[in-house]
Structure formats: structure tokens, C-alpha cells
Design an enzyme around this catalytic site. Structure first.
Site, mmCIF file in Angstrom:
data_model
loop_
_atom_site.group_PDB
_atom_site.id
_atom_site.type_symbol
_atom_site.label_atom_id
_atom_site.label_comp_id
_atom_site.label_asym_id
_atom_site.label_seq_id
_atom_site.Cartn_x
_atom_site.Cartn_y
_atom_site.Cartn_z
ATOM 1 N N TRP A 27 2.321 6.198 6.385
ATOM 2 C CA TRP A 27 2.410 7.045 5.149
ATOM 3 C C TRP A 27 2.210 8.324 5.467
ATOM 4 O O TRP A 27 1.154 8.855 5.980
ATOM 5 C CB TRP A 27 1.598 6.513 4.156
ATOM 6 C CG TRP A 27 1.714 7.257 2.833
ATOM 7 C CD1 TRP A 27 2.675 6.853 1.896
ATOM 8 C CD2 TRP A 27 1.099 8.494 2.180
ATOM 9 N NE1 TRP A 27 2.610 7.800 0.866
ATOM 10 C CE2 TRP A 27 1.720 8.728 1.038
ATOM 11 C CE3 TRP A 27 -0.100 9.163 2.702
ATOM 12 C CZ2 TRP A 27 1.153 9.765 -0.020
ATOM 13 C CZ3 TRP A 27 -0.462 10.107 1.624
ATOM 14 C CH2 TRP A 27 0.260 10.138 0.530
ATOM 15 N N ARG A 58 0.777 -1.165 0.049
ATOM 16 C CA ARG A 58 -0.170 0.053 -0.109
ATOM 17 C C ARG A 58 0.862 1.305 -0.046
ATOM 18 O O ARG A 58 0.523 2.425 -0.122
ATOM 19 C CB ARG A 58 -0.885 -0.048 1.222
ATOM 20 C CG ARG A 58 -2.001 -1.141 1.346
ATOM 21 C CD ARG A 58 -2.535 -1.035 2.539
ATOM 22 N NE ARG A 58 -4.014 -1.508 2.531
ATOM 23 C CZ ARG A 58 -5.126 -0.620 2.667
ATOM 24 N NH1 ARG A 58 -4.860 0.489 3.033
ATOM 25 N NH2 ARG A 58 -6.201 -1.008 2.459
ATOM 26 N N ASN A 100 -4.773 4.993 11.691
ATOM 27 C CA ASN A 100 -4.963 5.396 9.971
ATOM 28 C C ASN A 100 -5.920 6.545 10.031
ATOM 29 O O ASN A 100 -6.863 6.415 10.654
ATOM 30 C CB ASN A 100 -5.743 4.369 9.335
ATOM 31 C CG ASN A 100 -4.403 3.278 9.079
ATOM 32 O OD1 ASN A 100 -3.515 3.230 9.515
ATOM 33 N ND2 ASN A 100 -4.960 2.179 8.355
ATOM 34 N N GLU A 145 4.746 7.827 -12.587
ATOM 35 C CA GLU A 145 4.435 7.302 -11.171
ATOM 36 C C GLU A 145 5.795 6.429 -11.187
ATOM 37 O O GLU A 145 6.190 6.601 -9.887
ATOM 38 C CB GLU A 145 3.229 6.289 -11.338
ATOM 39 C CG GLU A 145 1.925 6.832 -11.209
ATOM 40 C CD GLU A 145 1.020 5.746 -11.207
ATOM 41 O OE1 GLU A 145 -0.043 5.869 -10.182
ATOM 42 O OE2 GLU A 145 0.847 5.050 -12.132
#
Ligand code: G6P
Length: 612
Positions: A77, A27, A101, A492
Site C-alpha cells: 500500500w 487489508r 511493512n 468511504e
């Protein structure tokens, strides 16, 4: 994006937590951590955090002999605060440890209040306020469960959290609002995670929590309380994920595996029509016949690659089914004042079904009074699927590479099916045309397998692209969104600046950029726009631009100075965009490899974007 794993068992849970984190690595994350209540040392919390990969965290926890029967773990993240050890989760406040999260929007005011109560903040994260808040209620005498409930009542924003206390080794507490969280049921042991794939190795029995739920997870039972405070039962699902589906096998990278899996992924997605003589609305759900007959327009909401799939579908839905269609970037739509039209079918397109902006855009559309929703999604039971009236599950299998590949082509397969169903209901699909299209769809997996053979030629292009700083992708009509997807893939993972243009727009700006340093990719199938496109290509050649053309067999474009042509093995009629995607994926993959990039986990990006 951030991932959560939690476990309580009569064995050391550290290997379970680490394995779970490894399965969530895809992820995207920039730090990771684990906290367990030490089995041996009087129930003290032990925590290890690292800004490296999960494998490094594993080594650290082994070196520090971290073990315990109750614990939580996290991949982070970064949103609030840079990626660093001090900002990595779990966060601790006096024996309470928390992973989170999502984003807490009122963290500033909570932090000010907690500071005035004497709490000291060691990180820049919004999460640390949760740890201190839980602690403040807990030390005042609340149970851990009540302390978490009182905390969540004060949080504004989206969150999924898991909490343990070193003073209470019998359970962990989890809660969710606006971010996914589920429980895994084992035999005499139980688990929690943000994604079912994190628990594949320990259980298939999954309970999805609803927004507002808070759960107490003990060795032998779980107790769920809903937003109103009532104890509730949630259904147990048997997860269909298999461990082998997320293994690399003979491939070097997940992206490579997923590119090459496309013939099978598309075949699986279209399986229900492979032997059919006709298409029917039931493919999209029991209510689809009624709903499709009542709609007079379509609104597609999506992000990233899924948005590009929506852009392709607009050409099909308007051109073949004759139904007005608009496509919007979910993060724009959700904050835009638009004119609602109740008989619009809102279609969300998503690989994960958990993208925060797409979910919020769907809720927003509903709040405006749009009556009907359909989700085209790769993950059964995901939030988008559950929030929609109708659904079509793409059967791509788990997609691990951050750059989406097989999810995109299977989304297109689903969208062409939808186009056929709507065209038929609207009297725009003759039986002959339906038969012909079904035949083309049956041939699609073979056609995809044939296109994969262009890899050696694409590799040669990629070697050149890898040395450049910019690239331009051109297409016309339905292949313009394919050019967009090609440019997105290249930026990307290769970090080469790439832009896509509708080729007719070239002379209105981007032509100024073209010189011998700017490779230009053009998608040139033999369709009604080919001659127009050829003129646009002349404009590029006249300026010294180096052209790389994906052409159909009979387009009469051949290699020349500054013109490199790859011939596509099959012409697939209106399915052509699906085939033309493959060389562009391979181009990005090989350019990224040439540059030595980590293709499956490109810098700064996440697979499933569960925050705004
Ligand atoms: C992220 C991923 C993209 C994906 C987008 C939308 O940005 O890196 O590959 O296209 O999210 O995700 P979804 O799961 O909604 O398709």
C-alpha cells in the site's frame, strides 16, 4: 495495508505465498509481488511483481514457471513512491531479497551513504535501502541473520521485514519493530506473516514476535533473538481463526455478508451476559474490579469507525454511569500536549488491534503516567490487546470489508456493557434498571435482524443518492455520532462527499449548502430531542432540501413532498444508536453498488492502517 508472507518447505512454496496474499487482500493494497529461491536453477532468485490484483500475480508466476522451496511475498500500500511495478516489493540487492511493512524514517541518509558505496537505487521506496544495507553487511562476510540484525540496528521507524538470500537456501530471516509479524510452525516447514489469517491454510500454530525480535526460520526450527541479543522462547498460540469464517459463502461482497452477520456478531459478543442476571467487572479481566473502583474518568482513543463508536460511548458513560469521558482521535492525541490525570482509564477501541496511531496513542498515554488501560478489540493477541491491562474481545469474527460494519456494532455492544458495569460500581444502576437493560440486550440480535428488513426501502433511497455529489447527515445527542458513521460509510465506498452535523448546528453553516440537489439524512428516534430535531428538519424543507428520515414508529413523521420516511421496526431505548446504524450501512453499500464501485476494497483505503 501492506502484508507479508514468507515460507520455507520441502515443496514449492509459491501457491502457499499466493494463497497467503489472497487472504491479506482485504487489508487494501495497490501492488503485489513474490520472490523465491529457485529450486531447480542453482538457487537463483526469481521475482514477479504486479500492480494488479493477487490473481494477476498468480497468473504471471504460473506463466513464468516461478517455483522454489524458499520465498517471500508482499502486498504493498504505497507510502514512498507511487503504486508501480518498480516500487512493488520484494526489492532485490545482489541476491538478497526483502519485503517490508512500515516506514523507515531515516531512509534519506541511509540512501546517501549507500549511494556513496556504489549502490544503485531502482525504486522510490524506503524499503530498497534495507535490501542494500543487508547486502552490504552480507557481502562483507556476515551471516544473513547477522546482516539483518546489523541492518535493523541502523533503522529508525516502524518495520516488519522478511529477507531471503539466493546464496543461503536453508532459511529466511524476519524482524519486527513497531509493525506486526508472527511465525507459523508447520511439520518440517515453517512460515512467517504479518497476520495469522495469511497462514490459515498451512498451520494454526502461531508465535507472535515481540518488538525488537529477529528470527531465523528454518525447515525444522525457528530461533528467536530479542532486542538485547538473547535467544528467547515465545509462546505458541493455537489460532482460532477458521477458513470458513473468511469465506464469502452465498454473499456477493464481504461488506454485505458482514452487515447481515450483525445479529449473530452482536449475540456472540454479548453471549456471556445472555443468561446472566447481572453484570460484573470480571467481563473485562481479572483486575477490572480493582481498576474500575480506582478510576475517576475515562479517555477513549481510536481512529475511523472505532472513533465514532467512542463518541457514542461518551453519551452512555457520562449519561448513565456518570463518569467524565473524553474521546480523542488517536493521531491527534499522540502529538498533543494534554494534561494527564493518572486515575483515568485509557480505553482503546479498535477492530484490528494493530492501528499504528492507536497503539502509539496508548504508549503516549502511558508515558504521561496514565495508570490503567483497557482495549476493546476484535482480534485476540493483537498488539493493543497485549499492551493493555484489561481487555474485552468483541466477537464479530474476521471483518474483511475495508468499510467497518459488524466491528462497529459489536464495539457498541461492548461499550454499553462497560457503561453498565461502571454505572453499577458507582451506585447509578438499580437492580430493576440492570434487569431491564439486560433484557433489551438479549433482544438486540432480534431487533437487528428486524432492521435488516428495511433493505428494499433503503435501496430506493440509494438509487437516488448514487446520482448526487453531496449528502448531509443529521442527528442529535447520541445519534449525532451515528450520523457521523453514516457519512463516513457513504464517502468511504460510494465516493459521494458526505458530511455529518449535529442538527442544532445546521443553521450555523451547513444550511447554506442545502438545496434540491442535496439529499439530507436525518436520524429521528423518539427521544427527548425529537421535537428539537423536527424544527431542524423544517429548516431543511423550507430550503427545498430533500429529507430522508429514519424515524421510530410513533414519531408522527410521514411521507410528503420532499420528505421520505423509513420507519424503524423496533425502538431500543438507549440501545437505539446500534439499530440506527444498520440502514446507514445499507445506504452506503447500495449507493456504492449503483455507482459500480468495488465495495470491499474502496480506492486509496486500507483495512488495517499499520503506518502513521
Ligand atoms: C481504517 C479502516 C477503518 C477503521 C480504521 C480504524 O481506516 O479502513 O474501517 O475504522 O482503520 O481501524 P481499527 O482496526 O483500529 O478499528
Amino acid at each position: 495495508m501492506c502484508g507479508i508472507v514468507g515460507a520455507i518447505a520441502k515443496r514449492n512454496v509459491v501457491p502457499i505465498l499466493i494463497e497467503g496474499l489472497k487472504r491479506l487482500e482485504y487489508r487494501g493494497y495497490d501492488s503485489a509481488g513474490v520472490a523465491v529461491v529457485d529450486g531447480k536453477d542453482n538457487g537463483k532468485l526469481q521475482r514477479v511483481r504486479s500492480t494488479g490484483r493477487v490473481a494477476e500475480l498468480e497468473k504471471l508466476s504460473q506463466a513464468e514457471h516461478v517455483s522454489g522451496e524458499l520465498g517471500i511475498a508482499h502486498t504493498r500500500w504505497a507510502t514512498h513512491g507511487v503504486p508501480s511495478e518498480k516500487n512493488a516489493h520484494p526489492h532485490i540487492s545482489g541476491g538478497i531479497s526483502v519485503v517490508h511493512n512500515g516506514i523507515i524514517e531515516n531512509h534519506d541518509e541511509l540512501r546517501a551513504r549507500l549511494r556513496s558505496q556504489g549502490y544503485v537505487f531502482l525504486s522510490d521506496t524506503d524499503t530498497e535501502v534495507i535490501a542494500h544495507l543487508v547486502h552490504s553487511f552480507y557481502k562483507g562476510g556476515a551471516t544473513l541473520f547477522d546482516a539483518v540484525r546489523r541492518t535493523t540496528a541502523e533503522l529508525i521507524g516502524a518495520y516488519a521485514i522478511a529477507v531471503v538470500s539466493e546464496n543461503d537456501r536453508t532459511h529466511l530471516v524476519v524482524a519486527r519493530h513497531g509493525a506486526p509479524l508472527l511465525l507459523g510452525l508447520g511439520e518440517g516447514e515453517n512460515f512467517a506473516a504479518s497476520d495469522a489469517s495469511a497462514l490459515i491454510q498451512v498451520t494454526q500454530k502461531i508465535v507472535y514476535l515481540e518488538d525488537g525480535d529477529c528470527a531465523e526460520v528454518k525447515l525444522d526450527r525457528v530461533t528467536i533473538v530479542n532486542a538485547k541479543g538473547d535467544v528467547v522462547e515465545r509462546p505458541v498460540h493455537i489460532s482460532q481463526l477458521s477458513a470458513s469464517a473468511v469465506e464469502l459463502g452465498n454473499y456477493t461482497h464481504y461488506m454485505q455478508k458482514e452487515i447481515f452477520e450483525q445479529p449473530m456478531a452482536v449475540a456472540n459478543t454479548l453471549e456471556m451476559v445472555t443468561s446472566a442476571q447481572s453484570v460484573s467487572p470480571q467481563l473485562f479481566g481479572a483486575e477490572a474490579g480493582r481498576i474500575f473502583s480506582d478510576i475517576d474518568s475515562v479517555l477513549i482513543l481510536a481512529c475511523g469507525t472505532s472513533y465514532n463508536a467512542g463518541m457514542v460511548a461518551r453519551y452512555w458513560l457520562e449519561g448513565v454511569a456518570g463518569i467524565p469521558c473524553s474521546v480523542e482521535i488517536a493521531s491527534e492525541y499522540r502529538y498533543r500536549e494534554s494534561v494527564p490525570h493518572p486515575r483515568t482509564l485509557v480505553i482503546t477501541v479498535s477492530q484490528s488491534g494493530e492501528t499504528a496511531d492507536t497503539l502509539a496513542a496508548l504508549q503516549y498515554a502511558k508515558s504521561l503516567g496514565l495508570l490503567y488501560s483497557l482495549s476493546i478489540c476484535n482480534v485476540p493477541e493483537s498488539a493493543l490487546v497485549r499492551a493493555s491491562d484489561l481487555r474485552f474481545l468483541t466477537r464479530a469474527g474476521p471483518e474483511i470489508g475495508v468499510a467497518s460494519t459488524k466491528a462497529f456494532t459489536t464495539q457498541l455492544a461492548a461499550l454499553i456493557l462497560l457503561t453498565m458495569v461502571l454505572a453499577k460500581l458507582r451506585g447509578r444502576l438499580t437492580t430493576e434498571r440492570e434487569t431491564e437493560l439486560l433484557h433489551q440486550m438479549r433482544h438486540l440480535p432480534t431487533a437487528l435482524a428486524n432492521v435488516l428488513h428495511v433493505e428494499p426501502q433503503i435501496k430506493m433511497w440509494a438509487e437516488k443518492f448514487a446520482t448526487r455529489h453531496h449528502a448531509l447527515f443529521l442527528g442529535r445527542g447520541i445519534h449525532w455520532p451515528i450520523a457521523m458513521e453514516g457519512a463516513l460509510k457513504l464517502k468511504e465506498i460510494s465516493y459521494i462527499h458526505a458530511e455529518a452535523y449535529a442538527a442544532g448546528e445546521l443553521k450555523h453553516g451547513p444550511l447554506a449548502l442545502v438545496d434540491k440537489h442535496m439529499p439530507v439524512v436525518a436520524i429521528a428516534p423518539k427521544d427527548a430531542l425529537l421535537e428539537k430535531l423536527k424544527s431542524n428538519l423544517q429548516e431543511v424543507r423550507a430550503r427545498g432540501g430533500e429529507l430522508h428520515v429514519l424515524a421510530d414508529q410513533d414519531t408522527k413523521l410521514t411521507d410528503a413532498e420532499g420528505l421520505h420516511v423509513i420507519r424503524m421496526p423496533d425502538h431500543a431505548g438507549i440501545l437505539s444508536p446500534i439499530l440506527h446504524t444498520i440502514p446507514l450501512q445499507l445506504l452506503a453499500y447500495h449507493a456504492a453498488l449503483e455507482r459500480g464501485n468495488y465495495v470491499d476494497k474502496p480506492r486509496n483505503l486500507a483495512k488495517s492502517v499499520t503506518v502513521e
